[in-house]
Design a protein around this motif. Structure first.
Motif, mmCIF file in Angstrom:
data_model
loop_
_atom_site.group_PDB
_atom_site.id
_atom_site.type_symbol
_atom_site.label_atom_id
_atom_site.label_comp_id
_atom_site.label_asym_id
_atom_site.label_seq_id
_atom_site.Cartn_x
_atom_site.Cartn_y
_atom_site.Cartn_z
ATOM 1 N N ASP A 225 21.093 -43.771 13.446
ATOM 2 C CA ASP A 225 21.121 -42.625 12.388
ATOM 3 C C ASP A 225 20.772 -41.357 13.109
ATOM 4 O OD1 ASP A 225 22.372 -44.579 10.627
ATOM 5 O OD2 ASP A 225 20.109 -44.708 9.880
ATOM 6 N N ALA A 226 21.223 -41.080 14.438
ATOM 7 C CA ALA A 226 20.739 -39.793 14.768
ATOM 8 C C ALA A 226 21.982 -38.871 14.370
ATOM 9 C CB ALA A 226 20.963 -39.841 16.574
ATOM 10 N N ASP A 227 21.565 -37.420 13.954
ATOM 11 C CA ASP A 227 22.470 -36.710 13.243
ATOM 12 C C ASP A 227 23.529 -35.975 14.420
ATOM 13 O OD1 ASP A 227 23.803 -34.622 11.639
ATOM 14 O OD2 ASP A 227 21.956 -34.188 10.731
ATOM 15 N N GLU A 228 24.711 -36.314 14.456
ATOM 16 C CA GLU A 228 25.628 -35.937 15.411
ATOM 17 C C GLU A 228 25.959 -34.162 15.369
ATOM 18 O OE1 GLU A 228 29.366 -37.526 15.308
ATOM 19 O OE2 GLU A 228 28.979 -38.423 13.380
ATOM 20 N N GLU A 229 25.233 -33.666 13.738
ATOM 21 C CA GLU A 229 25.678 -32.417 13.741
ATOM 22 C C GLU A 229 24.755 -31.352 14.684
ATOM 23 O OE1 GLU A 229 25.106 -31.014 9.783
ATOM 24 O OE2 GLU A 229 26.864 -32.274 9.029
ATOM 25 N N TRP A 230 23.804 -32.018 15.292
ATOM 26 C CA TRP A 230 22.952 -31.396 16.059
ATOM 27 C C TRP A 230 22.947 -31.783 17.859
ATOM 28 C CZ3 TRP A 230 21.073 -27.328 14.240
ATOM 29 C CH2 TRP A 230 21.022 -27.286 12.499
ATOM 30 N N LEU A 231 24.212 -32.285 17.977
ATOM 31 C CA LEU A 231 24.554 -32.475 19.192
ATOM 32 C C LEU A 231 24.587 -31.412 20.209
ATOM 33 C CD1 LEU A 231 25.843 -34.917 21.066
ATOM 34 C CD2 LEU A 231 27.943 -33.842 20.746
ATOM 35 N N SER A 232 23.855 -31.454 21.280
ATOM 36 C CA SER A 232 23.948 -30.210 22.354
ATOM 37 C C SER A 232 24.529 -30.827 23.828
ATOM 38 C CB SER A 232 22.521 -29.607 22.465
ATOM 39 O OG SER A 232 21.747 -30.772 23.049
ATOM 40 N N LEU A 233 24.867 -30.032 24.660
ATOM 41 C CA LEU A 233 25.326 -30.582 25.765
ATOM 42 C C LEU A 233 24.560 -29.820 26.852
ATOM 43 C CD1 LEU A 233 29.334 -29.799 24.789
ATOM 44 C CD2 LEU A 233 27.858 -32.079 24.584
ATOM 45 N N LEU A 234 24.218 -30.714 27.930
ATOM 46 C CA LEU A 234 23.793 -30.249 29.323
ATOM 47 C C LEU A 234 24.950 -30.286 30.134
ATOM 48 C CD1 LEU A 234 20.600 -32.585 29.042
ATOM 49 C CD2 LEU A 234 20.867 -30.195 28.177
ATOM 50 N N ILE A 235 25.167 -28.986 30.587
ATOM 51 C CA ILE A 235 26.177 -28.741 31.379
ATOM 52 C C ILE A 235 26.140 -28.325 32.998
ATOM 53 C CG2 ILE A 235 28.474 -27.441 31.714
ATOM 54 C CD1 ILE A 235 28.218 -27.025 28.744
ATOM 55 N N VAL A 236 26.465 -29.021 33.985
ATOM 56 C CA VAL A 236 26.351 -28.755 35.175
ATOM 57 C C VAL A 236 27.727 -28.175 36.090
ATOM 58 C CG1 VAL A 236 25.604 -29.739 37.578
ATOM 59 C CG2 VAL A 236 24.662 -30.661 35.278
ATOM 60 N N PRO A 237 27.511 -26.875 36.335
ATOM 61 C CA PRO A 237 28.765 -26.418 37.015
ATOM 62 C C PRO A 237 29.060 -27.184 38.397
ATOM 63 C CG PRO A 237 27.235 -24.676 36.315
ATOM 64 C CD PRO A 237 26.774 -25.910 36.409
ATOM 65 N N THR A 238 30.064 -26.831 39.087
ATOM 66 C CA THR A 238 30.264 -27.728 40.208
ATOM 67 C C THR A 238 29.836 -26.791 41.482
ATOM 68 O OG1 THR A 238 32.355 -26.426 40.531
ATOM 69 C CG2 THR A 238 32.761 -28.546 39.769
ATOM 70 N N ALA A 239 29.608 -27.432 42.515
ATOM 71 C CA ALA A 239 28.901 -26.554 43.606
ATOM 72 C C ALA A 239 29.512 -25.164 43.959
ATOM 73 C CB ALA A 239 28.559 -27.502 44.948
ATOM 74 N N ALA A 240 30.691 -25.512 43.895
ATOM 75 C CA ALA A 240 31.784 -24.081 44.192
ATOM 76 C C ALA A 240 31.816 -23.042 43.330
ATOM 77 C CB ALA A 240 33.118 -24.503 44.583
ATOM 78 N N ALA A 241 31.342 -23.422 42.077
ATOM 79 C CA ALA A 241 31.607 -22.448 40.873
ATOM 80 C C ALA A 241 30.187 -21.714 40.632
ATOM 81 C CB ALA A 241 31.905 -23.267 39.573
ATOM 82 N N THR A 242 30.242 -20.411 40.269
ATOM 83 C CA THR A 242 29.262 -19.735 39.839
ATOM 84 C C THR A 242 28.956 -20.167 38.477
ATOM 85 O OG1 THR A 242 30.266 -17.865 39.156
ATOM 86 C CG2 THR A 242 29.581 -17.991 41.464
ATOM 87 N N GLN A 243 27.581 -19.870 38.051
ATOM 88 C CA GLN A 243 27.085 -20.343 36.530
ATOM 89 C C GLN A 243 28.012 -19.159 35.660
ATOM 90 O OE1 GLN A 243 23.396 -18.368 34.714
ATOM 91 N NE2 GLN A 243 22.787 -20.818 34.678
ATOM 92 N N THR A 244 28.148 -17.847 36.173
ATOM 93 C CA THR A 244 29.031 -16.899 35.405
ATOM 94 C C THR A 244 30.531 -17.380 35.002
ATOM 95 O OG1 THR A 244 27.720 -14.981 36.244
ATOM 96 C CG2 THR A 244 29.829 -14.644 35.058
ATOM 97 N N ARG A 245 31.054 -17.956 36.102
ATOM 98 C CA ARG A 245 32.242 -18.384 36.019
ATOM 99 C C ARG A 245 32.465 -19.700 35.026
ATOM 100 N NH1 ARG A 245 35.639 -21.655 40.526
ATOM 101 N NH2 ARG A 245 37.501 -22.259 39.185
ATOM 102 N N ALA A 246 31.416 -20.618 35.318
ATOM 103 C CA ALA A 246 31.705 -22.070 34.696
ATOM 104 C C ALA A 246 31.339 -21.677 32.823
ATOM 105 C CB ALA A 246 30.346 -22.518 35.006
#
Length: 413
Positions: A225-246
């Protein structure tokens, strides 16, 4: 105003402290309390900051989090008109997570939800355990390693499998000396199989909360019964992409997916790891400011004591001042002598305060999970504040001594 005069002033001040120990102790007590408070707080805040920095670095310098609202922005509403920060912002969905994972600039997306449940094995029950529903790549975001078993596979997420990874502390509490791998346990009434035991590297938070478990996010939503309304995402850019671009790519995709028009505010939030550290700095900055105000009260009390002890010193040494002036001592030399004495008193208090504050910080780091290290700037600041307190509060007695008439001073009994 030379080195000899300074040495003489320090010597006289030390003699006065030795001959009037009780009076001197009460005088410097306020300075000791003020400096010790600042030192202890600086050490504790500095240690916590370094620990949080280490934890954030474990998440990767380019990684970022997508959530329903920006949790790094502190809002204080006092008029009763403001709603919660997530008001009007839809929750993030697993479908959106899948779309983000397909972006060329994104390496991986790990969904994350939270739940809690009672866990039972045999006759042992542990109540209200924190359950993390996270994608199979969750170990990339945690400093530590598996001490037994393994992590769950991507197929476990697709099938909402009833598999679970226990923290080392939870495994020890639940199984004792029994090997947990392969054992069946009850999690909130459902039957789960233990496939791994994970040991997190010691940090500020692990000692206080070492009883947790990880399951696939779909499992947490479906079975716990975890509340999926509070789903968050941990996002990893590729090695070639900058954080800003991602982040720009994710923003464009989300705005298009949610049909946001140009000029409309984002109804989601992307948070850099540095933003959490900035939030910590804002919170502790305000707290540290309060502690500085409180410690300044101690310095004020110490300063008043300095005025009192220096006025007594001037009175007791009136004839000596007259003799020195008769022998050619200038007002400036007399003023400097007494200022050196008052600075010596407060600096001694500052040194004692630094020793107590540093000792308290050391005990704190030994007896608790809170790391504490005395920063160099706090030592310099403590000495500077102590000396300035001595100058500021010793100026009036020193000026009074410098202005004494030599004839009247020589006649003083």
């Amino acid at each position: 105003m030379n080195l000899t005069a300074a040495r003489e002033g320090v010597s006289i001040a030390l003699d006065a402290l030795r001959s009037n120990r009780v009076r001197a102790a009460l005088t410097i007590l306020g300075v000791v309390i003020g400096v010790a408070t600042v030192m202890a707080m600086a050490a504790m805040i500095g240690g916590i900051r370094s620990s949080i920095t280490g934890q954030l670095e474990a998440l990767g310098p380019k990684n970022f989090i997508m959530d329903r609202f920006d949790q790094t922005q502190v809002r204080i509403v006092t008029d009763g008109t403001g709603g919660p920060p997530w008001e009007g912002k839809p929750s993030i969905t697993m479908d959106e997570a899948a779309l983000i994972a397909e972006l060329p600039s994104i390496q991986s997306v790990t969904p994350s939800v939270s739940a809690s449940a009672d866990i039972k094995y045999g006759t042992r029950t542990i109540d209200d355990v924190s359950i993390r529903g996270q994608g199979y790549e969750w170990p990339n975001y945690s400093k530590g390693d598996f001490v037994a078993g393994r992590n769950f596979l991507p197929t476990a997420e697709k099938r909402s499998s009833a598999v679970i990874v226990l923290s080392e502390g939870l495994a020890e509490s639940l199984f004792g000396q029994v090997a947990p791998i392969g054992k069946a346990i009850r999690v909130g009434g459902d039957r789960f199989h233990v496939i791994g035991v994970y040991k997190q590297e010691p940090n500020l938070f692990s000692g206080a909360a070492d009883r947790w478990a990880v399951v696939p996010p779909s499992t947490a939503i479906k079975r716990l019964d975890a509340d999926e309304e509070w789903l968050s995402l941990l996002i990893v850019p590729t090695a070639a992409a900058t954080q800003t671009r991602a982040m720009d790519d994710v923003t464009s995709l989300m705005r298009t997916t949610r049909g946001l028009r140009p000029g409309e505010e984002n109804n989601f939030a992307l948070m850099r790891q540095e933003a959490f550290l900035e939030l910590f700095n804002r919170i502790t900055g305000a707290f540290f400011l309060i502690m500085l105000v409180l410690s300044s009260i101690g310095l004020m009390v110490g300063g008043v004591g300095v005025v009192a002890i220096m006025m007594i010193s001037v009175t007791e040494r009136t004839r000596e001042i007259g003799v020195r002036k008769a022998l050619g001592a200038t007002r400036r030399e007399i003023l400097w002598q007494f200022l050196v004495e008052s600075m010596t008193v407060t600096v001694i208090g500052g040194v004692i305060g630094m020793a107590l504050g540093g000792g308290g910080a050391f005990l704190l780091s030994v007896l608790t999970p809170i790391p504490a290290a005395v920063p160099l700037w706090s030592i310099v600041a403590a000495l500077a504040v102590s000396a300035i307190t001595g100058i500021g509060f010793g100026l009036y007695p020193a000026n009074k001594a410098a202005r004494l008439d030599p004839v009247d001073a020589l006649r003083y009994e």
